[in-house]
Design an enzyme around this catalytic site. Structure first.
Site, PDB file in Angstrom:
ATOM      1  N   GLU A 103     -10.419   6.470  -8.952  1.00 62.57           N
ATOM      2  CA  GLU A 103     -10.941   7.416  -7.960  1.00 62.57           C
ATOM      3  C   GLU A 103      -9.802   7.841  -7.039  1.00 62.57           C
ATOM      4  O   GLU A 103      -8.813   7.107  -6.906  1.00 62.57           O
ATOM      5  CB  GLU A 103     -12.038   6.745  -7.132  1.00 62.57           C
ATOM      6  CG  GLU A 103     -11.468   5.668  -6.222  1.00 62.57           C
ATOM      7  CD  GLU A 103     -12.475   4.624  -5.785  1.00 62.57           C
ATOM      8  OE1 GLU A 103     -13.222   4.919  -4.854  1.00 62.57           O
ATOM      9  OE2 GLU A 103     -12.489   3.526  -6.372  1.00 62.57           O
ATOM     10  N   LYS A 116      -7.367   8.344  -3.938  1.00 61.97           N
ATOM     11  CA  LYS A 116      -7.045   7.579  -2.732  1.00 61.97           C
ATOM     12  C   LYS A 116      -7.011   8.579  -1.589  1.00 61.97           C
ATOM     13  O   LYS A 116      -6.145   9.444  -1.520  1.00 61.97           O
ATOM     14  CB  LYS A 116      -5.698   6.886  -2.885  1.00 61.97           C
ATOM     15  CG  LYS A 116      -5.337   6.016  -1.693  1.00 61.97           C
ATOM     16  CD  LYS A 116      -4.136   5.135  -2.031  1.00 61.97           C
ATOM     17  CE  LYS A 116      -3.898   4.076  -0.975  1.00 61.97           C
ATOM     18  NZ  LYS A 116      -3.578   4.603   0.333  1.00 61.97           N
ATOM     19  N   ASP A 166      -6.497  10.165   1.971  1.00 64.07           N
ATOM     20  CA  ASP A 166      -5.500   9.958   3.009  1.00 64.07           C
ATOM     21  C   ASP A 166      -6.156  10.090   4.389  1.00 64.07           C
ATOM     22  O   ASP A 166      -6.074  11.120   5.041  1.00 64.07           O
ATOM     23  CB  ASP A 166      -4.375  10.984   2.841  1.00 64.07           C
ATOM     24  CG  ASP A 166      -3.122  10.564   3.573  1.00 64.07           C
ATOM     25  OD1 ASP A 166      -3.102   9.442   4.109  1.00 64.07           O
ATOM     26  OD2 ASP A 166      -2.172  11.355   3.604  1.00 64.07           O
ATOM     27  N   TYR A 187     -16.375   3.661  -0.498  1.00 60.59           N
ATOM     28  CA  TYR A 187     -15.789   3.214  -1.769  1.00 60.59           C
ATOM     29  C   TYR A 187     -15.728   1.688  -1.928  1.00 60.59           C
ATOM     30  O   TYR A 187     -15.258   1.196  -2.938  1.00 60.59           O
ATOM     31  CB  TYR A 187     -14.390   3.808  -1.960  1.00 60.59           C
ATOM     32  CG  TYR A 187     -13.438   3.586  -0.796  1.00 60.59           C
ATOM     33  CD1 TYR A 187     -13.022   2.317  -0.442  1.00 60.59           C
ATOM     34  CD2 TYR A 187     -12.958   4.682  -0.069  1.00 60.59           C
ATOM     35  CE1 TYR A 187     -12.156   2.119   0.620  1.00 60.59           C
ATOM     36  CE2 TYR A 187     -12.091   4.494   0.999  1.00 60.59           C
ATOM     37  CZ  TYR A 187     -11.693   3.203   1.339  1.00 60.59           C
ATOM     38  OH  TYR A 187     -10.837   3.006   2.383  1.00 60.59           O
ATOM     39  N   LYS A 234       0.303   5.763  -6.762  1.00 56.82           N
ATOM     40  CA  LYS A 234       0.663   6.781  -5.780  1.00 56.82           C
ATOM     41  C   LYS A 234       1.202   8.050  -6.446  1.00 56.82           C
ATOM     42  O   LYS A 234       1.854   7.994  -7.484  1.00 56.82           O
ATOM     43  CB  LYS A 234       1.735   6.231  -4.819  1.00 56.82           C
ATOM     44  CG  LYS A 234       1.333   4.988  -4.057  1.00 56.82           C
ATOM     45  CD  LYS A 234       0.142   5.196  -3.150  1.00 56.82           C
ATOM     46  CE  LYS A 234       0.517   5.862  -1.844  1.00 56.82           C
ATOM     47  NZ  LYS A 234       1.022   4.961  -0.834  1.00 56.82           N
ATOM     48  N   CYS A 249      30.414  -3.360  16.693  1.00 58.13           N
ATOM     49  CA  CYS A 249      29.048  -3.040  17.088  1.00 58.13           C
ATOM     50  C   CYS A 249      29.092  -1.913  18.112  1.00 58.13           C
ATOM     51  O   CYS A 249      29.793  -2.032  19.122  1.00 58.13           O
ATOM     52  CB  CYS A 249      28.381  -4.277  17.677  1.00 58.13           C
ATOM     53  SG  CYS A 249      26.802  -3.913  18.467  1.00 58.13           S
ATOM     54  N   CYS A 270      27.707  -3.551  21.698  1.00 64.22           N
ATOM     55  CA  CYS A 270      28.393  -4.568  22.501  1.00 64.22           C
ATOM     56  C   CYS A 270      29.876  -4.672  22.176  1.00 64.22           C
ATOM     57  O   CYS A 270      30.602  -5.410  22.833  1.00 64.22           O
ATOM     58  CB  CYS A 270      27.727  -5.927  22.340  1.00 64.22           C
ATOM     59  SG  CYS A 270      28.043  -6.690  20.744  1.00 64.22           S
ATOM     60  N   CYS A 285      26.356  -7.169  13.505  1.00 67.98           N
ATOM     61  CA  CYS A 285      27.093  -7.405  14.738  1.00 67.98           C
ATOM     62  C   CYS A 285      27.178  -8.916  14.918  1.00 67.98           C
ATOM     63  O   CYS A 285      26.181  -9.621  14.774  1.00 67.98           O
ATOM     64  CB  CYS A 285      26.334  -6.778  15.897  1.00 67.98           C
ATOM     65  SG  CYS A 285      26.772  -7.462  17.488  1.00 67.98           S
ATOM     66  N   CYS A 296      24.798  -9.533  22.548  1.00 65.48           N
ATOM     67  CA  CYS A 296      24.610  -8.109  22.243  1.00 65.48           C
ATOM     68  C   CYS A 296      23.284  -7.631  22.835  1.00 65.48           C
ATOM     69  O   CYS A 296      22.211  -8.110  22.468  1.00 65.48           O
ATOM     70  CB  CYS A 296      24.629  -7.888  20.736  1.00 65.48           C
ATOM     71  SG  CYS A 296      24.324  -6.178  20.295  1.00 65.48           S
TER      72      CYS A 296
HETATM   73  S1  IVH Z   1     -10.209   0.254  -1.810  1.00 66.05           S
HETATM   74  C1  IVH Z   1     -10.185  -3.996  -1.401  1.00 66.05           C
HETATM   75  N1  IVH Z   1     -10.423   2.811  -2.379  1.00 66.05           N
HETATM   76  O1  IVH Z   1      -6.126   2.854   1.178  1.00 66.05           O
HETATM   77  C2  IVH Z   1      -9.606  -2.656  -1.472  1.00 66.05           C
HETATM   78  N2  IVH Z   1      -9.059   2.186  -0.539  1.00 66.05           N
HETATM   79  O2  IVH Z   1      -3.692   1.341   0.933  1.00 66.05           O
HETATM   80  C3  IVH Z   1      -9.894  -1.864  -0.300  1.00 66.05           C
HETATM   81  N3  IVH Z   1      -8.081   4.068   0.664  1.00 66.05           N
HETATM   82  O3  IVH Z   1      -6.981   0.414   3.525  1.00 66.05           O
HETATM   83  C4  IVH Z   1      -9.486  -0.513  -0.422  1.00 66.05           C
HETATM   84  N4  IVH Z   1      -8.961   5.645  -0.572  1.00 66.05           N
HETATM   85  O4  IVH Z   1      -7.980   2.756   3.830  1.00 66.05           O
HETATM   86  C5  IVH Z   1      -9.872   1.895  -1.584  1.00 66.05           C
HETATM   87  N5  IVH Z   1     -10.742   5.011  -2.954  1.00 66.05           N
HETATM   88  C6  IVH Z   1     -10.197   4.103  -2.162  1.00 66.05           C
HETATM   89  C7  IVH Z   1      -9.363   4.463  -1.075  1.00 66.05           C
HETATM   90  C8  IVH Z   1      -8.810   3.475  -0.287  1.00 66.05           C
HETATM   91  C9  IVH Z   1      -8.187   5.385   0.478  1.00 66.05           C
HETATM   92  C10 IVH Z   1      -7.270   3.441   1.728  1.00 66.05           C
HETATM   93  C11 IVH Z   1      -7.965   2.344   2.492  1.00 66.05           C
HETATM   94  C12 IVH Z   1      -7.090   1.146   2.341  1.00 66.05           C
HETATM   95  C13 IVH Z   1      -5.782   1.763   1.971  1.00 66.05           C
HETATM   96  C14 IVH Z   1      -4.912   0.793   1.206  1.00 66.05           C
END
Ligand code: IVH
Length: 791
Positions: free
Chosen positions: A129, A131, A133, A241, A329, A423, A426, A441, A447
């Site tokens: 799914e 991620k 932001d 989620y 990512k 440095c 200092c 340093c 320092c």
């Molecule tokens: S699962 C146990 N699912 O990403 C796992 N996280 O980098 C809990 N996030 O803190 C997270 N989309 O804020 C999950 N589809 C998704 C997500 C997601 C965004 C964020 C979430 C988490 C962070 C981790």
């Protein structure tokens, strides 16, 4: 934007000033949001203050250009103010490990299979799914009613934002439908859509309000508002989620759970899909990536989760992330810009870090004006010079990096960057030690930069967490000679009452802020042991390591006693050698003790009889590595060479018994999982320095240090040291280890007097023998499983 590289303010034209003020307003707003949001700031407080200073200077010269959204109109933004009640999460809110390419994803699934003892051909269903932001939010429903909403905070403790969450359109106040558990904490992401974000910023601009750098910052800044009408006016949305505390599980799969969320009236992401194996997972990633631009919300990757919940629970978690999930990512966003200057920053351990000061450029919606260059080697590798046009990238919230130099655009007169040998703060010599690439340093506590950085670290969020004390305030207190060492912070209140020029009269302070600060300091006199350990700022002792050490030593006395013992061993040799020699030899010894292939030919114990034989062995070894017959990097060669040199001089050889005693003493820590040689050596380096000891004792006289809680104290193995050996049948090795640790046991790799239990499977050899010799309790795997289930 760096102040040093810019035109002096009195040379700016009105047009330039206006442009710069606009950029500064945006940039400072961005850093404010980062600072106040869940994530770490991208720049140091000193840099932040420099931005504000520049802004104020320009405004002073061009009062007519002061913007309605000027940062100067928002006071005290760099002072952290926690305005929401704290909430302890029943189950920690975890983060995710990252995968940066397809191989990482395949490896993730392979790891899952190994952990679960599955065959390579076995199916592993995953959910995939987007991620999102945004920022994570936990919604607690009891009997279907929303009773609590909390931000993630540090994962353990968040902030109560219930009223704010209630204003979010698609967060139901009441769940509807069937199979709703009595208690269920829904977790998900709060975000602002792209179109909504543009409209919001346009409105803000018009009304003279804060303009946000990106949707994530806007969402964070909107949710955490004391004035609920502001949150309510912002276009926040939520995707569910995951879950935290739950009274019973109404499904046995991740997908099933999310489908239930949907049926209860929560918003779930429509692109979530169940896939079989890593190849299909990656295919879905590609599909989402191709659609990314068309989505009306920002995403920064794809999250994969093991679908079967029984497997999730067997997999458990490691550090702060589950073993059953990973975030794949998207590649970092890139941009080109010019390096105006290379600055050198001095960190708390004295590391000199070069930072490229860039012509400000927007990367993925954020204005970037600094990029780290890491160290001298990196500058050389990149070949970067002042004046160069470079490609930079920014991935998520990490500090922007310089990726490459466009040499064809290099100005004619440029010269290579010369890394300083002193440095910049200092003036002490700066040099790289041994095999380290980092130039440090050597000024230590003389320092100012190091002291200020250490003190700032000491008061930072994961250490003493003193509200109202940041780098800016520490710098001020330090330069006025009020605070030099951590203990001085706890003496501030008394000092302030006595001084004829109390802090209330200083720049940036008033009655209220001083009284708040003193209260915040008082509140930290009683403090968890691991926070003290982390707060000391000893290199390689991060938060996780500090927790492991705290659990091991239980209390500060145990810690001090251990290091006093180390010190006394060293002091016996003091007559013959200086501390530096000793620490350098101990370094070699500890390192070698950890090199597998070295152990195969010599045990550190062999150094006792450092006769001809050993020397020959070492020389032969060095030669074979150098000629490429054996694998080994320069590091190993240099260690081995140091041993050879070491054994040569009789004077050094005479301290071997003490060194060996130290080595044996250190095995107490070396056998703990998660404690590497660096930790031990850095602890010693810290403690052997008389100034540090004095500072620590002084600090301890101000504090009440709370003992580390026994983990899972009702488990029969809590606090016990366990060794697994031989082959296990029911459990995989990783599973056995994780399971034992979850019950509060320490899992060690070798058997010693301190071992409590040895679990021996078929084929167990020397470890089992040693256990029997030492009269350590032994068990079969089945006995172990029964034993841990016995309570
Ligand atoms: S699962 C146990 N699912 O990403 C796992 N996280 O980098 C809990 N996030 O803190 C997270 N989309 O804020 C999950 N589809 C998704 C997500 C997601 C965004 C964020 C979430 C988490 C962070 C981790």
């Amino acid at each position: 934007m760096s102040e040093q590289t810019q035109k002096p303010v009195d040379e700016l034209s009105e047009k330039e000033a206006s442009r710069e003020l606009a950029i500064l307003a945006m940039e400072i707003a961005n850093h404010d949001a980062l600072y106040h949001g869940d994530d770490a700031p991208l720049i140091s407080d000193a840099e932040y203050d420099a931005l504000r200073r520049r802004n104020n200077e320009i405004e002073a010269r061009f009062p007519a250009l002061v913007r309605s959204d000027s940062p100067s109109k928002k006071v005290g933004a760099s002072v952290k103010q926690s305005k929401f009640e704290k909430v302890s999460h029943v189950r920690p809110m975890l983060s995710l490990d990252n995968a940066f390419n397809d191989d990482d994803v395949h490896e993730f699934v392979a790891r899952v299979k190994r952990f679960l003892n599955l065959g390579e051909a076995d199916d592993v269903l995953l959910t995939a799914e987007p991620k999102i932001d945004g920022l994570s939010l936990a919604l607690r429903y009891e009997k279907g009613e929303l009773v609590l909403a909390a931000t993630r905070g540090d994962g353990q403790i968040g902030e109560n934002v219930t009223q704010n969450a209630r204003t979010i359109d698609n967060v139901p106040h009441k769940l509807a439908g069937t199979n709703i558990p009595e208690v269920v904490e829904i977790r998900g992401e709060v975000y602002i859509g792209k179109t909504d974000f543009l409209a919001l910023n346009a409105r803000q601009e018009e009304a003279g309000g804060k303009v946000f750098a990106n949707p994530r910052n806007a969402a964070a800044g909107s949710l955490r508002q004391l004035d609920l009408s502001i949150t309510a006016s912002r276009p926040l949305k939520f995707f569910a989620y995951a879950w935290g505390d739950i009274s019973d599980l109404p499904s046995d799969s991740q997908m099933g759970m999310v489908e239930l969320f949907d049926s209860w009236g929560l918003a779930v992401n429509p692109l979530m899909k169940r896939v079989n194996g890593s190849t299909n997972a990656v295919a879905h990633y590609r599909e989402i990536e191709a659609n990314r631009a068309a989505l009306d919300y920002d995403i920064d990757g794809v999250v994969y989760k093991v679908d079967r919940l029984d497997w999730q629970s067997r997999l458990g978690m490691v550090a702060r992330a589950p073993r059953w999930a990973i975030a794949h990512k998207f590649p970092a966003e890139k941009a080109t810009t010019v390096v105006n200057k290379i600055d050198i920053q001095v960190g708390r351990t004295g590391a000199l870090t070069p930072v490229a000061k860039l012509e400000p450029v927007t990367v993925g919606g954020v204005v970037v004006s600094n990029a780290t260059l890491h160290n001298a080697d990196e500058i050389e590798r990149l070949g970067v010079r002042v004046g160069d046009t470079v490609v930079i990238q920014r991935a998520g919230d990490v500090i922007p990096q310089v990726v490459s130099v466009m040499t064809d655009r290099r100005p004619d007169n440029s010269t290579p960057f010369e890394f300083p040998v002193e440095c910049p703060v200092c003036g002490s010599a700066a040099a790289a030690e041994g095999d380290d690439v980092v130039v440090r340093c050597t000024g230590g506590l003389i320092c100012a930069a190091q002291r200020v950085e250490r003190l700032s670290h000491f008061v930072s969020r994961n250490a003493f967490d003193i509200d109202g004390l940041g780098e800016k305030q520490i710098t001020q207190l330090f330069s006025r000679d009020w605070v030099h060492a951590p203990a001085d912070i706890f003496k501030l209140a008394v000092r302030n009452v006595k001084d004829e020029n109390p802090m209330q009269k200083w720049d940036g302070w008033g009655d209220l802020s001083v009284s708040n600060l003193m209260q915040a300091i008082e509140a930290r006199r009683s403090i968890d042991f691991h926070r003290v350990l982390f707060g000391l700022g000893i290199p390689s002792i991060g938060q996780e390591t500090a927790k492991i050490l705290a659990r091991h030593f239980k209390n500060i006395d145990g810690f001090v006693t251990f290091l006093e013992h180390s010190l006394s061993i060293i002091e016996q040799t003091d007559q013959k050698m200086d501390a530096q020699d000793i620490s350098s030899l101990n370094y070699v010894l500890m390192r070698l003790g950890h090199l597998k292939e070295f152990q195969a030919i010599i045990q550190p114990r062999d150094l006792f009889d450092s006769g001809e034989g050993l020397l020959e062995l070492v020389h032969a070894r060095v030669q074979r590595i150098e000629s490429g017959v054996l694998k080994g990097d320069n590091l190993k060669v240099s260690h081995l060479q140091r041993v050879a040199d070491f054994a040569k001089t009789p004077e050094k050889a005479s301290i071997v018994p003490s060194l060996f005693a130290l080595y044996e003493h250190n095995q107490e820590l070396a056998s703990i999982d998660g404690i590497g040689v660096d930790v031990i050596l850095n602890l010693e380096d810290f403690y052997f320095e008389p100034q540090n000891r004095a500072a620590l004792m002084d600090l301890l006289s101000e504090l009440q240090v709370i003992e580390a809680a026994e983990q899972a104290s009702d488990s029969p193995v809590s606090g016990k040291t366990v060794v697994f050996t031989g082959s296990l049948v029911e459990l995989t090795r990783a599973e056995a280890k994780a399971g034992a640790e979850a019950l509060g046991a320490k899992v060690a790799g070798s058997v010693s007097k301190k071992t409590d239990i040895v679990v021996a499977g078929p084929g167990a050899g020397s470890k089992l023998k040693k256990a029997q010799e030492l009269n350590v309790k032994t068990m079969t795997e089945d006995e172990w499983i029964a034993f841990i289930a016995s309570k």
